[in-house]
Every structure is written in structure tokens, then in C-alpha cells.
Design a protein around this motif. Structure first.
Motif, PDB file in Angstrom:
ATOM      1  N   UNK A  18     -20.425  39.169 -16.474  1.00 58.15           N
ATOM      2  CA  UNK A  18     -20.876  39.634 -17.986  1.00 58.15           C
ATOM      3  C   UNK A  18     -20.404  38.709 -18.818  1.00 58.15           C
ATOM      4  N   UNK A  19     -18.953  38.227 -18.813  1.00 53.19           N
ATOM      5  CA  UNK A  19     -18.576  37.031 -19.761  1.00 53.19           C
ATOM      6  C   UNK A  19     -19.469  35.837 -19.759  1.00 53.19           C
ATOM      7  N   UNK A  20     -19.657  35.291 -18.606  1.00 50.37           N
ATOM      8  CA  UNK A  20     -20.813  33.975 -18.479  1.00 50.37           C
ATOM      9  C   UNK A  20     -21.898  34.558 -19.020  1.00 50.37           C
ATOM     10  N   UNK A  21     -22.784  35.624 -18.634  1.00 46.07           N
ATOM     11  CA  UNK A  21     -23.987  36.005 -19.303  1.00 46.07           C
ATOM     12  C   UNK A  21     -23.726  36.088 -20.548  1.00 46.07           C
ATOM     13  N   UNK A  22     -22.948  36.727 -21.268  1.00 44.13           N
ATOM     14  CA  UNK A  22     -23.179  36.915 -22.419  1.00 44.13           C
ATOM     15  C   UNK A  22     -22.884  35.555 -23.610  1.00 44.13           C
ATOM     16  N   UNK A  23     -22.244  34.481 -22.737  1.00 44.11           N
ATOM     17  CA  UNK A  23     -21.874  33.327 -23.198  1.00 44.11           C
ATOM     18  C   UNK A  23     -23.213  32.371 -23.230  1.00 44.11           C
ATOM     19  N   UNK A  24     -23.681  32.790 -22.290  1.00 43.35           N
ATOM     20  CA  UNK A  24     -25.189  31.766 -22.414  1.00 43.35           C
ATOM     21  C   UNK A  24     -26.206  32.633 -23.378  1.00 43.35           C
ATOM     22  N   UNK A  25     -26.137  33.734 -23.478  1.00 46.29           N
ATOM     23  CA  UNK A  25     -26.916  34.453 -24.460  1.00 46.29           C
ATOM     24  C   UNK A  25     -26.644  33.821 -25.973  1.00 46.29           C
ATOM     25  N   UNK A  26     -25.267  33.593 -26.184  1.00 46.97           N
ATOM     26  CA  UNK A  26     -24.731  33.030 -27.396  1.00 46.97           C
ATOM     27  C   UNK A  26     -25.372  31.551 -27.508  1.00 46.97           C
ATOM     28  N   UNK A  27     -25.109  30.791 -26.291  1.00 47.48           N
ATOM     29  CA  UNK A  27     -25.521  29.386 -26.340  1.00 47.48           C
ATOM     30  C   UNK A  27     -26.978  29.326 -26.687  1.00 47.48           C
ATOM     31  N   UNK A  28     -27.641  30.179 -26.020  1.00 49.39           N
ATOM     32  CA  UNK A  28     -29.152  29.956 -26.280  1.00 49.39           C
ATOM     33  C   UNK A  28     -29.767  30.190 -27.633  1.00 49.39           C
ATOM     34  N   UNK A  29     -28.998  31.259 -28.170  1.00 44.77           N
ATOM     35  CA  UNK A  29     -29.349  31.647 -29.828  1.00 44.77           C
ATOM     36  C   UNK A  29     -28.983  30.653 -30.671  1.00 44.77           C
ATOM     37  N   UNK A  30     -27.653  29.944 -30.414  1.00 41.64           N
ATOM     38  CA  UNK A  30     -27.276  28.784 -31.145  1.00 41.64           C
ATOM     39  C   UNK A  30     -28.309  27.583 -30.828  1.00 41.64           C
TER      40      UNK A  30
ATOM     41  N   UNK B 144     -12.172  14.283 -35.700  1.00 40.73           N
ATOM     42  CA  UNK B 144     -11.699  15.576 -35.971  1.00 40.73           C
ATOM     43  C   UNK B 144     -12.897  16.625 -35.344  1.00 40.73           C
ATOM     44  N   UNK B 145     -13.827  16.455 -35.397  1.00 37.78           N
ATOM     45  CA  UNK B 145     -14.935  17.086 -34.600  1.00 37.78           C
ATOM     46  C   UNK B 145     -14.831  17.065 -33.255  1.00 37.78           C
ATOM     47  N   UNK B 146     -14.582  15.878 -32.436  1.00 34.96           N
ATOM     48  CA  UNK B 146     -14.041  15.966 -31.203  1.00 34.96           C
ATOM     49  C   UNK B 146     -12.888  16.822 -30.765  1.00 34.96           C
ATOM     50  N   UNK B 147     -11.827  16.714 -31.376  1.00 38.35           N
ATOM     51  CA  UNK B 147     -10.732  17.474 -31.194  1.00 38.35           C
ATOM     52  C   UNK B 147     -10.890  18.813 -31.468  1.00 38.35           C
ATOM     53  N   UNK B 148     -11.821  19.375 -32.449  1.00 39.19           N
ATOM     54  CA  UNK B 148     -12.289  20.794 -32.437  1.00 39.19           C
ATOM     55  C   UNK B 148     -12.828  21.216 -31.223  1.00 39.19           C
ATOM     56  N   UNK B 149     -14.057  20.548 -30.927  1.00 38.58           N
ATOM     57  CA  UNK B 149     -14.711  21.053 -29.746  1.00 38.58           C
ATOM     58  C   UNK B 149     -13.905  20.967 -28.455  1.00 38.58           C
ATOM     59  N   UNK B 150     -13.091  20.130 -28.466  1.00 34.37           N
ATOM     60  CA  UNK B 150     -12.172  19.969 -26.956  1.00 34.37           C
ATOM     61  C   UNK B 150     -11.227  21.051 -27.048  1.00 34.37           C
ATOM     62  N   UNK B 151     -10.706  21.336 -28.313  1.00 34.61           N
ATOM     63  CA  UNK B 151      -9.611  22.617 -28.168  1.00 34.61           C
ATOM     64  C   UNK B 151     -10.406  23.903 -27.923  1.00 34.61           C
ATOM     65  N   UNK B 152     -11.727  23.957 -28.360  1.00 30.74           N
ATOM     66  CA  UNK B 152     -12.442  25.251 -28.116  1.00 30.74           C
ATOM     67  C   UNK B 152     -12.705  25.442 -26.766  1.00 30.74           C
ATOM     68  N   UNK B 153     -13.290  24.353 -26.165  1.00 33.38           N
ATOM     69  CA  UNK B 153     -13.616  24.123 -24.816  1.00 33.38           C
ATOM     70  C   UNK B 153     -12.350  24.553 -23.702  1.00 33.38           C
ATOM     71  N   UNK B 154     -11.195  23.623 -24.295  1.00 37.02           N
ATOM     72  CA  UNK B 154      -9.851  24.164 -23.696  1.00 37.02           C
ATOM     73  C   UNK B 154      -9.463  25.643 -23.476  1.00 37.02           C
ATOM     74  N   UNK B 155      -9.657  26.040 -24.725  1.00 36.51           N
ATOM     75  CA  UNK B 155      -9.276  27.587 -24.981  1.00 36.51           C
ATOM     76  C   UNK B 155     -10.200  28.616 -24.099  1.00 36.51           C
ATOM     77  N   UNK B 156     -11.335  28.144 -24.221  1.00 38.99           N
ATOM     78  CA  UNK B 156     -12.605  28.937 -23.500  1.00 38.99           C
ATOM     79  C   UNK B 156     -12.157  29.059 -21.981  1.00 38.99           C
ATOM     80  N   UNK B 157     -11.943  27.817 -21.329  1.00 41.20           N
ATOM     81  CA  UNK B 157     -11.755  27.678 -19.994  1.00 41.20           C
ATOM     82  C   UNK B 157     -10.453  28.428 -19.801  1.00 41.20           C
ATOM     83  N   UNK B 158      -9.286  28.150 -20.568  1.00 43.57           N
ATOM     84  CA  UNK B 158      -8.105  28.759 -20.080  1.00 43.57           C
ATOM     85  C   UNK B 158      -8.179  30.227 -20.415  1.00 43.57           C
ATOM     86  N   UNK B 159      -8.738  30.914 -21.450  1.00 47.34           N
ATOM     87  CA  UNK B 159      -8.702  32.271 -21.484  1.00 47.34           C
ATOM     88  C   UNK B 159      -9.752  32.753 -20.338  1.00 47.34           C
ATOM     89  N   UNK B 160     -10.679  32.239 -20.032  1.00 46.90           N
ATOM     90  CA  UNK B 160     -11.472  32.770 -18.821  1.00 46.90           C
ATOM     91  C   UNK B 160     -10.733  32.851 -17.606  1.00 46.90           C
TER      92      UNK B 160
END
Length: 463
Positions: free
Chosen positions: A286-298, A382-398
Motif C-alpha cells: 500500500x505504501x508503494x501503491x499510494x506513492x505511485x498515485x502521488x507520483x502520477x498526479x504530480x 540546492x535543488x539537488x541537495x533538496x531532492x537527494x535528502x528527500x529520496x534518502x529520507x523516503x528510502x530510510x523511512x520505508x
């Protein structure tokens, strides 16, 4: 005097109703409006074609004939789809309307695939067949040049920066997020997509000028006021529709004219209402499924702006508004089908969900092909660092949240935490006890075996 039939004559739809769906009473009236007319549509289509061949005057203008031929082929496909396509989850105002929208989405996808095999210059030229005013390079407006809330240099109108942002996009943001909330039916999901798109505007403002906005335009005017109020009223509307009891009866079974008028307007509302419970943290799927719903919306939101940029379509062109309205209709069915598939109510991925995902991906490929020079502009550091931190946080929390396959990793980190807190370490789990659910199952099985052995002993004692 009762204006409707007594409730005992209604048929309650309990057999197919899920727990999250509202109660529906239906008297089962099936009028001419609801009957299939596939043969009648076929006869009408054949008569029109016969008229074109034998009666209508022939034209020698190839461009005119090409446009008419494409239009006639599209109408014939729509006629077939309206009468023969499968029904979706919605039946109001009529199932034929949603079948029509499905076929329109198929035609749109076919047009996108056709454009995908053209060059950018030829694709812009082809759009002039729809609107001769297109194929002109556009200078998009940047909104982030002057960000002073109170401009002392203009004493007569110090709030001119704020007032200049009060254009047609303000009601568009509000109503857009109102209907998106009705589609998603979840305040957390709607706010996550709204927040995510504001981050995307920051991310791509070096590529698209109209993404460049002031900080207060991003977070106060857009996110908090326009989007926030739209989401708030959308959730209120969802709650009202979820607690409502739906009673349907034939128009001729209603005696008063006032009741008939109400019934006509109610035809354009939902037949029933299903409350969504996405439960993104219930399990990894469900976590990956909802993530893909958000991704396709964006991704669909981004395509709106990038397609205008690469195909030279001005924001005020009717094509832009038509696409947004169509996506709102397609999205309503697609999200419902996607939710039913995730919840186990549907065995296969829905037909409208399938074609909508294909449309979003094809639009994105068009943007990549026609806007390669724009997309190659390097991102700021700063945009690269922002999305790198978001990606690392997403993977770590998952991994931390859904580590069913890594119980020893979880035990290792818990022991570290207990060590620094001065507590006692957790005992190492046995191989059969790596999962808490397995431990619970083993304990329940042991209790069952003990109960069976005690019962057998009592039986032997009694004998």
C-alpha cells in the motif's frame, strides 16, 4: 400524502454494498432512458454514411476533406464505444457518458502517440488544424520579479504586487483542488500532492519562467489559501455525501412537480458514495501503491505546463482548459478504479486507469522529445541537495517502517538506542521467531495443542 413510494417497495442494495459505501434504496425503475440502444445507433450511423456517399455534394479541397474524414472516423469510434464498451464504477448521470469519456481518452492517447512520431516543428504545425492561431512562440510570464508585500515606491497602491496575482488562476486553483479532493477523498493525500507540487515549482523554475513565484505566492496564496480552502471545502462535501442516504425511484413514480425537479437535478449527483481509506502505512504494498498515485498526479500536473511550453500553446487557449476538464473526469474514474484494485474489490486494473496512466506517460515522453534543450538545463546545487535528502529520507523511512524481512537490523538499532539510554538490550530472536506474527502464530498453535491434549485426556478419563 406520500410523494414517493413507501420505503418497503424499495430494493436495498445490500448484497454488493461494501462497509464504506452509503446505503442505497432503489425501486428498480428501468425506463427508455436507461435501455441500451446499440442497434438504433448503428442504423443512424449507416444512414449518415449513406447520405454522405449518395446525396451530399463532393468537395475537392483536400484539407477540408481530411478534417472531415478524421472527425467522421472519430465520431464512428465514439458511437461504437458508447454502445459497446464496458461500464465503469460510475452510473450517474448515465453510464453512456462515462463510456464516452473513456473513448475520448482513447482518441486523445492515439493523437499523442501520433505526435510522438513527429518532429517538434511538424507537431506544432499539425495543431494549427485545430486552432489556426497556434504555432507562434510564446513568452511566458515570470511572477517572481518583485516580491515586496508592501511597496513603498507606490504610495497610491502599495499592494499592487499582491493584487497583480489576483487573476484567473486564483479561482482555478480553488475549484481545481476542490474537485481533486472529491476525487481523492483523503485530506492527507490531497495536502501531500499540493505540497509536492509547490516543491516542483521551486525545482523547475529555472526551466519554466511561469514557475518563478514569490515565497508568499507559493505558500500563502497558493498552498494555504487557494489550495487549502479548496481541500477544506472538498473534504466537507465528501463528509456530507458519505452520511447521506440515497433513495432512487422512477421520475413517473413521483407525484409532485417539486419532487420531479429534485429528481432531475439529483441525476447529476452520485448514485452512492464510497469513503476512501488509502492506509498508506498499512503494509509495503500500500505504501508503494499510494506513492505511485502521488507520483502520477504530480506528473500530470507538470505535463500541463511543459506541454504548453514545448507545443507553443498559450495558457488562455481553450485546448488547455479542455484538457484540464477531461483530466478531471478521467481522474475521477481512474482513482476510483485504482482504489478498488488496491483494496481488493477489483481483480484487474481498470480500463480508465490503464488509459490514463498511458496518457500521462505519453505526454511526459512528448515533453522529453520536444523539450530536450529545456530539460538539459542543469539544476541548481540546492535543488539537488533538496531532492537527494528527500529520496534518502523516503528510502530510510520505508526500510525502517516495513522491515519485515530485516528483523535483526531492527534489533541492532534498538539495542544501540537502549545502550545509550542505559536500558537492557533486547534478546536475539530465534530463527523461527524473526517475525512477531510468527511468534504469535506459534503461541496460538501451542495453546490449541494444549487444549486438544487436555480434551483427549478428559475423554480417556471419562471412558
Amino acid at each position: 400524502m406520500n410523494k414517493l413510494k413507501p420505503p418497503t417497495e424499495y430494493h436495498t442494495r445490500e448484497s454488493n454494498r461494501r462497509n464504506s459505501e452509503s446505503i442505497v434504496y432503489d425501486d428498480g425503475t428501468n425506463t427508455f432512458f436507461w435501455r441500451a440502444h446499440s442497434f438504433s445507433v448503428l442504423v443512424i450511423a449507416i444512414i449518415v454514411l449513406v447520405y454522405v456517399v449518395f446525396i451530399e455534394e463532393q468537395y475537392v479541397d483536400w484539407e477540408y476533406n481530411l478534417k472531415r474524414g478524421i472527425l467522421a472516423a472519430s465520431v464512428m469510434f465514439l458511437a461504437f464505444g458508447i454502445t459497446q464498451a464496458k461500464d465503469g464504477p460510475f452510473i450517474r448521470p448515465h453510464p453512456a457518458f462515462w463510456r464516452l469519456m473513456l473513448c475520448v481518452s482513447v482518441l486523445y492517447e492515439l493523437g499523442l502517440v501520433f505526435l510522438l512520431f513527429q518532429t517538434a516543428k511538424d507537431a506544432r504545425q499539425l495543431l494549427t488544424f485545430i486552432d489556426p492561431g497556434l504555432n507562434k512562440e510564446i513568452d511566458f510570464t515570470a511572477y517572481g520579479n518583485d516580491c515586496d508585500l508592501w511597496d513603498h515606491k507606490h504610495p497610491t497602491n502599495p499592494l499592487h504586487n499582491i493584487m497583480s496575482k489576483m487573476d484567473g488562476f486564483v479561482p482555478a486553483h480553488f475549484f481545481g483542488w476542490f474537485f481533486k479532493t472529491l476525487i481523492l477523498r483523503d485530506i492527507w493525500l490531497a495536502n501531500m500532492i499540493s505540497f509536492g507540487f509547490e516543491l516542483l515549482e521551486y525545482t523547475f523554475e529555472h526551466q519554466l519562467p511561469n514557475f518563478s513565484e514569490c515565497w508568499w505566492d507559493h505558500w500563502i496564496l497558493d498552498f494555504m489559501l487557494c489550495n487549502g480552502l479548496g481541500i477544506y471545502f472538498g473534504i466537507k462535501c465528501c463528509k456530507h455525501l458519505s452520511i447521506k442516504t440515497y433513495k432512487w425511484c422512477g421520475l413517473f413514480n413521483i407525484r409532485s412537480y417539486k419532487g420531479k425537479i429534485r429528481r432531475v437535478f439529483a441525476q447529476f449527483g452520485p448514485y452512492s458514495w464510497v469513503k476512501f481509506s488509502w492506509k498508506p502505512t498499512e503494509n509495503l504494498y500500500r505504501w508503494f501503491y499510494v506513492s505511485f498515485v502521488i507520483l502520477f498526479f504530480l506528473l500530470a500536473e507538470l505535463n500541463t505546463f511543459y506541454l504548453k511550453f514545448v507545443l507553443w500553446v498559450p495558457p488562455e487557449n481553450p485546448l488547455v482548459l479542455s484538457r484540464l476538464v477531461m483530466f478531471m473526469v478521467w481522474g475521477a474514474v481512474s482513482v476510483r478504479e485504482a482504489y478498488d484494485y488496491a483494496a481488493g474489490q477489483a481483480k484487474t486494473f481498470g480500463q480508465q486507469s490503464w488509459i490514463t496512466c498511458a496518457i500521462i506517460v505519453t505526454e511526459f515522453l512528448l515533453v522529453i522529445k520536444f523539450g530536450g534543450e529545456t530539460l538539459k538545463k542543469p539544476f541548481p546545487q540546492h535543488i539537488k541537495y533538496l531532492w537527494l535528502s528527500i529520496l534518502i529520507s523516503y528510502i530510510t523511512w520505508s526500510i525502517w517502517k516495513f522491515q519485515m524481512k530485516f528483523p535483526r537490523v531492527k534489533l541492532f538499532w534498538r539495542n544501540i538506542v537502549y545502550y545509550y539510554r542505559g536500558g537492557h538490550p533486547v534478546a536475539k530472536p530465534t530463527r523461527s521467531g524473526d517475525n512477531s506474527e510468527d511468534n504469535a502464530n506459534s503461541e496460538s498453535e501451542a495453546s490449541k495443542h494444549s487444549q486438544i491434549s487436555s480434551l483427549s485426556a478428559e475423554a480417556k478419563f471419562s471412558q
